[in-house]
Design a protein around this motif. Structure first.
Motif, short mmCIF file in Angstrom:
data_model
loop_
_atom_site.label_atom_id
_atom_site.label_comp_id
_atom_site.label_asym_id
_atom_site.label_seq_id
_atom_site.Cartn_x
_atom_site.Cartn_y
_atom_site.Cartn_z
N LEU A 41 25.38 40.92 -2.20
CA LEU A 41 23.88 40.96 -1.36
C LEU A 41 23.69 42.42 -1.02
CD1 LEU A 41 20.95 40.11 -1.16
CD2 LEU A 41 21.84 38.96 1.16
N ARG A 42 24.78 42.93 -0.14
CA ARG A 42 24.52 44.32 0.53
C ARG A 42 24.38 45.32 -0.51
NH1 ARG A 42 29.12 44.43 4.56
NH2 ARG A 42 28.53 46.74 4.83
N GLN A 43 25.52 45.08 -1.37
CA GLN A 43 25.60 46.36 -2.57
C GLN A 43 24.14 46.31 -3.28
OE1 GLN A 43 28.74 44.82 -4.68
NE2 GLN A 43 30.26 46.21 -3.45
N LEU A 44 23.40 45.20 -3.48
CA LEU A 44 22.37 45.22 -4.18
C LEU A 44 21.19 45.87 -3.40
CD1 LEU A 44 20.37 44.21 -6.52
CD2 LEU A 44 20.07 41.82 -5.30
N LEU A 45 21.08 45.45 -2.22
CA LEU A 45 20.00 46.24 -1.23
C LEU A 45 20.37 47.74 -1.06
CD1 LEU A 45 19.82 43.49 1.50
CD2 LEU A 45 18.16 43.86 -0.37
N GLN A 46 21.72 48.08 -1.09
CA GLN A 46 22.17 49.49 -1.01
C GLN A 46 21.64 50.39 -2.44
OE1 GLN A 46 26.32 49.46 -0.09
NE2 GLN A 46 25.85 49.05 1.99
N LYS A 47 21.88 49.63 -3.54
CA LYS A 47 21.65 50.20 -4.85
C LYS A 47 20.28 50.33 -4.80
CE LYS A 47 22.17 49.64 -9.81
NZ LYS A 47 22.72 48.84 -10.61
N ARG A 48 19.44 49.39 -4.64
CA ARG A 48 17.95 49.23 -4.99
C ARG A 48 17.13 49.73 -3.94
NH1 ARG A 48 16.96 45.36 -9.13
NH2 ARG A 48 14.98 46.08 -9.22
N LEU A 49 17.27 49.51 -2.75
CA LEU A 49 16.57 50.01 -1.71
C LEU A 49 17.12 50.82 -1.13
CD1 LEU A 49 15.67 46.43 -0.25
CD2 LEU A 49 14.52 47.65 -1.98
N LYS A 50 18.26 51.57 -1.15
CA LYS A 50 18.95 52.69 -0.36
C LYS A 50 19.31 52.02 1.28
CE LYS A 50 18.73 54.96 -4.17
NZ LYS A 50 19.75 54.94 -5.00
N PHE A 51 19.32 50.83 1.28
CA PHE A 51 19.23 50.20 2.77
C PHE A 51 20.65 49.88 3.26
CE2 PHE A 51 18.81 46.22 5.33
CZ PHE A 51 18.00 46.91 6.30
N PHE A 61 31.14 32.79 0.78
CA PHE A 61 30.18 33.33 1.27
C PHE A 61 30.39 34.84 1.68
CE2 PHE A 61 28.89 35.04 5.77
CZ PHE A 61 27.55 34.86 5.53
N PHE A 62 31.65 35.32 1.94
CA PHE A 62 31.80 36.87 2.06
C PHE A 62 31.81 37.63 0.68
CE2 PHE A 62 34.08 34.90 5.50
CZ PHE A 62 33.60 35.26 6.83
N GLN A 63 32.15 36.83 -0.12
CA GLN A 63 31.94 37.72 -1.51
C GLN A 63 30.34 37.71 -1.87
OE1 GLN A 63 33.96 35.53 -4.96
NE2 GLN A 63 35.74 35.01 -3.41
N GLY A 64 29.51 36.66 -1.69
CA GLY A 64 28.20 36.61 -1.77
C GLY A 64 27.21 37.54 -0.86
N TRP A 65 27.90 37.66 0.28
CA TRP A 65 27.07 38.68 1.29
C TRP A 65 27.39 40.31 0.79
CZ3 TRP A 65 23.59 39.22 4.81
CH2 TRP A 65 23.78 40.22 5.61
N ARG A 66 28.60 40.61 0.43
CA ARG A 66 29.09 41.81 -0.09
C ARG A 66 28.09 42.18 -1.25
NH1 ARG A 66 33.89 41.51 -0.08
NH2 ARG A 66 34.16 40.89 -2.20
#
Length: 712
Positions: free
Chosen positions: A702-712, A695-700
């Motif tokens: 996902l956060r990296q994907l959002l930070q990269k693509r959406l700067k979020f 769960f924590f591997q997947g959550w991290r």
């Protein structure tokens, strides 16, 4: 076979509505019957035994009498009482049967409300693909059909294939220009033109469905607007083709839109490739992209309920593929997990059951993937809209189905005899999944692309300008330090040496004359002689460098050097790499998303697998992390242009300038696998950095994907 509610229908009389059309079709060699209600354009498919029952319903005969007659003729295939009740309810809901009984106003109101609610639920569940009918296109299609009808034959298909071949030829010839231009396809300045081209392409697509359906005798009564991912596009209702007897006619109608759209894309490719910059060129490019890419993503894909779905369904001869696949998964769960003895099978054969199960699982997974991709793309362009879209989709496709599933567990009558077992299995499974995903630690790994490098290597360049005359040692062979590799020639250099030597002789003669005559000019002549001597020494050194020698013991890699013999090479032009084969290392390019795992955690081990030998796991040692950010790749082979995973700048001619900064990591490779190593051979390194729940591997991630693509 028997039902407690049979007494409610046994004495009633009913018959098919006079307006219902019946078409006999064959699926996998067996006859089936399709009922069509022309006013609502609804369809209902019946097995031979079920149709035998329905077709004998008459006023003057009760349902009980007709059912017993079916038992006498179709003892094994005859529908049971519960199935008859369900069949009559479905036909009644679709307005396919009528009865002389006094209509129940409350029941009719309830049926209308149920029908409206079902239609509303369907629109909510498919909110990305909503449809709204506007007008009847029949007059327009009938006037247009004579123009296209001559193409609906083998000659027309041959012309279509020829057009595709020509378009593919132009596309391959201009592939780099076409690919580079995709970066601006979603630019704000191009969105309006892209949308206009999308409307034109989709109108041509729907025109293909309508024309072919009319040509084969079908009715097309609705032209409307479809909100495809909230974007208004035209659509035509050609569902009357479902009642065609010939399955190839049905397939032709389903494929007609894609055939028309691909033809439009082919014409656009030809126009784009043969026009210069301008409005026509930009329009053609947008048309060729929108008419091809969207067709592959949506229409041709059988996992979405568009053209490819209906073609796939007819090829397998499994109608109602999507709905029946969901019911098949439910049946498998009830029979094999819940051990429900009265679970009703959906498939009529093992072949059909396997296809339904595989399709149901695949369509569900793809639906979630498509939702995430669409929400991410929309959020990149319009952040707020993307978040709203993702929230709605999560509620509709995740929360509602989960709620519906639990309501089924607690209230569905079919689980009355096995509900405790069903609840126990579901909650036990959920508990095990939670423990596996959120509690138990799993190995945490990070991966990075990279290349094999000799720990000692030297890039070989042309030492001076000259003509490549001779190759002393073929590339790939071992050489000793100082051994000649290639020889250059430069006639201009020889001329310069001869000229300097002549200047030296003239100067020495002048110096002798001055010894007996004028001593005042002695200093000037001596300086000139010294300068000429230094010039001669420099030119002779340049001549020595015309023979390129091995810098150390090893071998040199020089692909294509044999083709350069006899050609002029400027000073500094690359000739290859000289390599010491005694030791190799792996140079890994660590992207930003792996940087935290690789640089801020202790690496417990790393292994390398090389392209072409992924079966061989190579051990590493002495990992060296370079903390400074890099922007230039060690080789273009790691970039997108050469098939690598690192995104590079499109305007970089060398293909080594990365779009995002990265970090370098070096690891020494096991010397026992030296036979596998080749300088700049691509591979992948895998780091073991510890343990962490999934769960924590997947959550991290996902956060990296959002930070990269959406700067979020």
């Amino acid at each position: 076979m028997f039902s407690e509610a049979w007494h409610r229908v046994a004495g009633q009389q009913a018959q098919l509505h006079p307006s219902v059309e019946v078409v006999r079709q064959r699926y996998r060699g067996e006859p089936w019957y399709v009922l069509r209600e022309p006013f609502s354009n609804s369809f209902f498919r019946l097995s031979p035994a079920a149709y035998f029952f329905v077709s004998r319903l008459r006023h003057g005969r009760t349902i009980e009498e007709v059912w017993r007659e079916c038992l006498e003729l179709y003892l094994d295939e005859a529908p049971g009482q519960q199935e008859v009740i369900r069949l009559l309810a479905q036909l009644n809901q679709g307005n396919l049967i009528q009865s002389d009984l006094t209509p129940d106003a409350e029941m009719m109101r309830h049926r209308r409300e149920k029908s409206r609610n079902k239609e509303l639920r369907g629109k909510v569940m498919n909110f990305l693909f909503l449809k709204f009918g506007l007008l009847d296109p029949t007059p327009f299609l009938d006037r247009t059909l004579p123009v296209f009808r001559p193409l609906f034959n083998r000659v027309g298909f041959g012309a279509w294939c020829l057009l595709m071949v020509i378009a593919i030829k132009f596309l391959f010839e201009n592939w780099e220009a076409a690919w580079d231009r995709t970066e601006g396809i979603l630019a704000p300045s191009n969105l309006f033109l892209l949308y206009v081209c999308g409307i034109g392409a989709k109108f041509f697509h729907e025109l293909g469905h309508g024309l072919v359906c009319r040509a084969l005798g079908g009715e097309v009564r609705t032209l409307g607007v479809m909100l495809l991912i909230l974007t208004p596009l035209p659509y035509i209702d050609a569902t009357s083709s479902w009642s065609f007897r010939n399955k190839w006619h049905r397939i032709f109608v389903s494929a007609a839109g894609m055939l028309f759209e691909f033809a439009l894309a082919a014409v656009a490719v030809i126009v784009w490739a043969n026009t210069g910059s301008g409005t026509l060129n930009a329009t053609a490019y947008n048309l060729m992209v929108i008419a091809s890419v969207t067709t592959f993503i949506f229409n041709i894909n059988p996992l979405l309920r568009f053209d490819g779905y209906y073609i796939f369904s007819d090829l397998l001869e499994i109608p109602n593929l999507y709905q029946r696949s969901t019911r098949q998964l439910k049946y498998l769960l009830e029979k094999y997990a819940f051990k429900c003895r009265i679970a009703a099978p959906v498939a009529h054969s093992t072949y059909e059951g396997n296809w339904l199960a595989v399709y149901g699982i695949s369509a569900g997974i793809y639906r979630i993937f498509l939702l995430g991709s669409i929400a991410l793309i929309v959020a990149e362009l319009f952040f707020g809209l993307g978040i709203i879209l993702a929230a709605i989709a999560s509620f509709v496709w995740l929360v509602l189905p989960v709620g519906k599933f639990f309501r089924y567990l607690f209230t569905d009558p079919i689980l009355e005899t096995c509900r405790p077992r069903a609840l126990g299995i579901i909650f036990t499974t959920l508990t095990v999944l939670i423990i596996l995903i959120a509690v138990l630690p799993f190995p945490l790994h990070a991966r990075a692309e990279g290349i094999v490098e000799a720990q000692r290597f030297s890039r070989v360049f042309s030492p001076t300008g000259g003509r490549l005359e001779e190759i002393f040692l073929a590339p790939g062979q071992l050489a000793k330090s100082g051994q000649p590799l290639v020889r250059f020639s430069d006639r201009s250099l020889d001329w310069k040496i001869e000229q300097v030597q002549a200047d030296l002789r003239a100067g020495q003669a002048t110096l002798k004359n001055l010894a007996f005559q004028e001593r005042v000019r002695l200093k000037s002549v001596q300086l000139k002689l010294q300068s000429s001597t230094e010039r001669l020494r420099y030119l002779e050194e340049e001549k020595k460098r015309l023979i390129l020698r091995a810098p150390f013991d090893g071998y040199w890699s020089a692909p294509g050097v044999n083709d350069q013999v006899g050609t002029w090479l400027n000073k500094g032009e690359p000739l290859g790499v000289f390599i010491d084969p005694s030791a190799f290392r792996f140079a890994a390019v660590v992207q930003q998303k792996q940087a935290a795992d690789v640089f801020f955690q202790s690496i417990r081990g790393a292994t390398v697998r090389l392209r072409g030998r992924s079966d061989k796991k190579i051990q590493t040692s002495n990992l060296r992390r370079i903390p400074a950010e890099q922007t230039r790749l060690p080789t273009a082979a790691l970039g997108w242009r050469s098939g690598g995973e690192i995104e590079v700048l499109s305007d970089d001619p060398h293909g080594t300038a990365s779009k995002e900064p990265f970090f370098l990591l070096y690891a020494d490779l096991d010397s026992e696998a030296r036979s596998l190593y080749a300088h700049h051979r691509r591979g992948q390194i895998r780091f073991h950095v510890g343990y962490e729940p999934l769960f924590f591997q997947g959550w991290r991630a996902l956060r990296q994907l959002l930070q990269k693509r959406l700067k979020f």
